[in-house]
Motif scaffolding. Structure first.
Motif, short mmCIF file in Angstrom:
data_model
loop_
_atom_site.label_atom_id
_atom_site.label_comp_id
_atom_site.label_asym_id
_atom_site.label_seq_id
_atom_site.Cartn_x
_atom_site.Cartn_y
_atom_site.Cartn_z
N ALA A 140 -7.68 7.12 1.04
CA ALA A 140 -8.59 6.50 2.01
C ALA A 140 -8.37 7.08 3.41
O ALA A 140 -9.34 7.33 4.15
CB ALA A 140 -8.39 4.99 2.03
N SER A 141 -7.12 7.32 3.77
CA SER A 141 -6.81 7.89 5.08
C SER A 141 -7.34 9.32 5.19
O SER A 141 -7.84 9.73 6.24
CB SER A 141 -5.30 7.87 5.32
OG SER A 141 -4.80 6.56 5.27
N TRP B 119 -1.06 1.30 -4.41
CA TRP B 119 -1.50 1.12 -3.04
C TRP B 119 -1.16 2.33 -2.17
O TRP B 119 -1.90 2.68 -1.26
CB TRP B 119 -0.85 -0.14 -2.44
CG TRP B 119 -1.58 -1.38 -2.83
CD1 TRP B 119 -1.22 -2.30 -3.78
CD2 TRP B 119 -2.82 -1.86 -2.27
NE1 TRP B 119 -2.16 -3.31 -3.85
CE2 TRP B 119 -3.14 -3.06 -2.93
CE3 TRP B 119 -3.67 -1.38 -1.28
CZ2 TRP B 119 -4.28 -3.79 -2.63
CZ3 TRP B 119 -4.81 -2.10 -0.97
CH2 TRP B 119 -5.10 -3.29 -1.65
N TYR B 120 -0.05 2.96 -2.49
CA TYR B 120 0.35 4.15 -1.71
C TYR B 120 -0.69 5.26 -1.86
O TYR B 120 -1.15 5.82 -0.85
CB TYR B 120 1.73 4.63 -2.19
CG TYR B 120 2.17 5.93 -1.53
CD1 TYR B 120 2.82 5.91 -0.31
CD2 TYR B 120 1.92 7.15 -2.15
CE1 TYR B 120 3.21 7.09 0.29
CE2 TYR B 120 2.31 8.34 -1.55
CZ TYR B 120 2.96 8.30 -0.33
OH TYR B 120 3.35 9.48 0.26
N ALA C 20 -0.71 5.16 6.37
CA ALA C 20 -2.09 5.30 6.85
C ALA C 20 -2.13 6.08 8.16
O ALA C 20 -2.92 7.03 8.32
CB ALA C 20 -2.72 3.92 7.04
N SER D 155 4.20 -3.86 3.77
CA SER D 155 3.13 -3.83 4.77
C SER D 155 3.43 -2.82 5.87
O SER D 155 2.53 -2.11 6.34
CB SER D 155 2.94 -5.23 5.37
OG SER D 155 4.15 -5.70 5.97
N ILE E 297 3.13 0.86 4.26
CA ILE E 297 1.74 1.25 4.03
C ILE E 297 1.04 1.54 5.35
O ILE E 297 0.23 2.49 5.46
CB ILE E 297 1.00 0.15 3.24
CG1 ILE E 297 1.49 0.12 1.78
CG2 ILE E 297 -0.51 0.37 3.28
CD1 ILE E 297 1.20 1.40 1.01
N GLY E 298 1.33 0.76 6.38
CA GLY E 298 0.77 1.03 7.70
C GLY E 298 1.20 2.38 8.23
O GLY E 298 0.40 3.13 8.82
N SER F 128 -11.28 9.67 -6.06
CA SER F 128 -11.06 8.23 -5.98
C SER F 128 -11.91 7.47 -6.99
O SER F 128 -11.43 6.58 -7.70
CB SER F 128 -11.36 7.74 -4.56
OG SER F 128 -10.55 8.39 -3.61
N PHE G 214 -3.77 5.01 -3.00
CA PHE G 214 -5.07 4.57 -2.49
C PHE G 214 -5.13 4.72 -0.97
O PHE G 214 -6.12 5.21 -0.41
CB PHE G 214 -5.32 3.11 -2.88
CG PHE G 214 -6.58 2.54 -2.28
CD1 PHE G 214 -7.81 2.79 -2.84
CD2 PHE G 214 -6.52 1.75 -1.12
CE1 PHE G 214 -8.98 2.27 -2.28
CE2 PHE G 214 -7.66 1.23 -0.56
CZ PHE G 214 -8.90 1.49 -1.13
N THR G 215 -4.06 4.32 -0.29
CA THR G 215 -4.02 4.44 1.17
C THR G 215 -4.07 5.90 1.60
O THR G 215 -4.75 6.25 2.57
CB THR G 215 -2.73 3.79 1.71
OG1 THR G 215 -2.68 2.43 1.30
CG2 THR G 215 -2.67 3.86 3.22
#
Length: 558
Positions: free
Chosen positions: A181-182, A174-175, A34, A27, A30-31, A371, A177-178
């Motif tokens: 998205a960022s 997730w990496y 971003a 968590s 990933i924060g 994406s 994707f983040t």
């Protein structure tokens, strides 16, 4: 028995604790990804427009700077990885270079303080002072170094928090994707603020985002697993080259015991006897007089290497032709990414009476397309392909499909630019520098969508190919080869633009007077030739590690 059960229970408890700790670290990492991605992509996405409007750069010069900056950002991850492996940890590298990013974006904010913006249609524009130029270049340099060196560090550090490949795979999903998205947030929200509010606020938001990402990262310090420094894998490559050069006249031996093997039993099993492919390099592992000391150790590591190190170097040589085809795949994309902003600046960017698309946000279409395409490929195309053929799509097949979509995108780019120039000539805009062509910027979207689809095929294909086929000692830096390719492509694209500027009249500062369509047609020709070269290399290449994994996967399915 009780003691044995107690040991098992302790091991299970330890594994459970390690897994939970990994997801706690997840968590925070990933924060941090971003925050730093939003801040880093925020100033890069609109750099061309910033240089033209605020510092009166010529359009082609601004595009060249954009290419150089992107090239550095793509090359620096390898530097960051080498520093992290050889001298510092991933934690230290991310902390230090994130501070560079914050300082660089703060300086960019100061560079536009009290600046009078330049009007593209105005005949007068006050030049910035030397101090402002110094602050600008220092800010760009620091922000580039900071963002580049930290770009992929967290992917390695995050994966190291988990023991199971399944958990590592989940983290990577997730990496990326983040990160995507960022990037979408950066190229829309922050670019909109820069164009419609102020550059100070836009760059200030970038600095704030990076600072928040760094704060989140430091907040998870208690949960991170720290890895020992392993040393740079590139040192072994240099040792092989040096050892071969010193023994290039030595006679090769057919006996396995005449070659040096690692003392570790696992390394012995990997490469007991040197292969016959590129056998001249086997001299680097050939034991000669004085190479081995009385205690059995190597007297000079630059005169004798292990068989495994030699085989690793051979693997890199074998994969280099495929690596070069990917380089030429990326050059058209790199050139297009800078020139398309110049096209957008000369087109009608209004959507309705009150909204105007920022020129720097046009590239967000590529991110959105990639994406969506990644999801479709993963959920539909790959399963359908496996049901029809019985095999999964190989990395080489995915890269090949990416080549095709890249060619199609360049063809569409050339056709759209031809139409834009026709409209400009019909309205006699070539005699009015900076005039807007009455053509909606939406015409640029199809080519960007094709680029995104192609990237969804060839980017994961490249990552899988390098990770699976690179030697085990180089797997930690295998994924860094992809940004290296992109970085070299940006430099090559910048050199190509400079060459075309000197040798042709296709790229004047006012592209309404040029022939940008000819540039795209040239890229089409280069892409087609490169595709033919790729097909030849792919046909001659033989999988190694990946082939074993494919067969084991098929056997398990049966």
């Amino acid at each position: 028995m009780d003691a044995r059960l107690s040991a098992v229970e302790q091991a299970q408890a330890s594994n459970s604790e390690s897994k939970n700790r990994g997801w706690i670290s997840f968590s925070f990492i990933i924060g941090a990804v971003a925050g730093c991605a939003i801040g880093g992509m925020g100033w890069i996405s609109n750099l061309i427009v910033f240089l033209i409007n605020e510092f009166n750069f010529k359009s082609i010069a601004a595009a060249q700077i954009f290419n150089v900056v992107n090239g550095c950002i793509c090359l620096f991850p390898v530097i960051g990885a080498i520093i992290a492996d050889s001298y510092l940890s991933c934690f230290s590298v991310f902390f230090i270079f994130s501070c560079f990013s914050v300082l660089g974006t703060v300086l960019l904010t100061f560079s536009v303080t009290k600046r009078q913006p330049c009007d593209m249609v105005s005949s007068f524009c006050k030049s910035p002072s030397k101090i402002q130029f110094s602050v600008l270049y220092t800010g760009i340099t620091l922000a580039t170094i900071g963002f580049g060196c930290t770009r992929f560090i967290l992917s390695t550090m995050g994966a190291n928090q988990f023991d199971k490949p399944k958990d590592q795979g989940t983290f990577f999903n997730w990496y990326f994707f983040t990160a995507y998205a960022s990037a979408i947030v950066s190229t829309t929200v922050i670019v909109y603020v820069q164009d419609n509010v102020s550059w100070e606020w836009g760059f200030g938001l970038c600095a704030a985002a990076i600072f928040v990402g760094l704060a989140i990262f430091l907040g998870g310090n208690f949960s991170y697993r720290r890895d020992k420094l392993q040393g740079s894998p590139f040192k072994n490559i240099a040792r092989v080259v040096t050892a071969y050069a010193r023994k290039r006249k030595a006679s090769l031996s057919p006996q396995s015991e005449d070659y040096y093997h690692e003392s570790d039993e696992e390394m012995k099993m990997q490469a007991m006897t040197p292969t016959k492919r590129l056998r001249f390099l086997n001299r680097a592992a050939l034991k000669t007089e004085g190479d081995i000391g009385p205690d059995g150790s190597i007297t000079s590591p630059w005169r004798l290497c292990t068989v495994q190190h030699v085989e690793d170097f051979k693997t890199l040589i074998r994969i280099f032709p495929l690596w070069s085809t990917t380089l030429f795949l990326s050059i058209p994309i790199a050139v297009q990414s800078s020139l398309i902003v110049l096209q957008a600046l000369t087109m009608d960017r209004h959507l309705g009476p009150h909204f105007k698309i920022p020129a720097g946000s046009v590239a967000v279409i590529v991110l959105i397309s990639t994406s969506i395409s990644l999801t479709i490929i993963d959920r539909f195309i790959c399963p359908m392909w496996k049901r029809l053929t019985g095999f999964s799509l190989t990395p080489l097949q995915r890269i090949g499909v990416g080549h095709v979509f890249n060619i199609l995108s360049m063809v569409v780019s050339a056709l759209v630019e031809t139409k834009r120039l026709q409209i400009a000539h019909n309205h006699h805009l070539q005699s009015h520098p900076g005039s807007i062509v009455p053509m909606l910027v939406l015409w640029l979207f199809p080519q960007l969508i094709l680029v995104g689809i192609g990237e969804a095929f060839h980017f994961p294909g490249q990552v899988a190919l390098y990770y699976q086929e690179f030697p085990a000692s180089l797997q930690s830096t295998a994924t860094a080869m992809v940004p290296v390719i992109i970085g070299v492509a940006y430099y090559s694209g910048s050199a190509l633009i400079s060459l075309l500027q000197r040798m042709t009249s296709w790229l004047p500062n006012d592209i309404n007077n040029g022939r940008l369509d000819n540039v795209y047609w040239l890229l089409v020709v280069l892409a087609v030739l490169n595709f033919g070269y790729y097909l030849l290399c792919a046909k001659l290449y033989k999988y190694q590690n990946l082939e074993k994994e494919i067969h084991s996967s098929v056997d398990s399915d049966n």
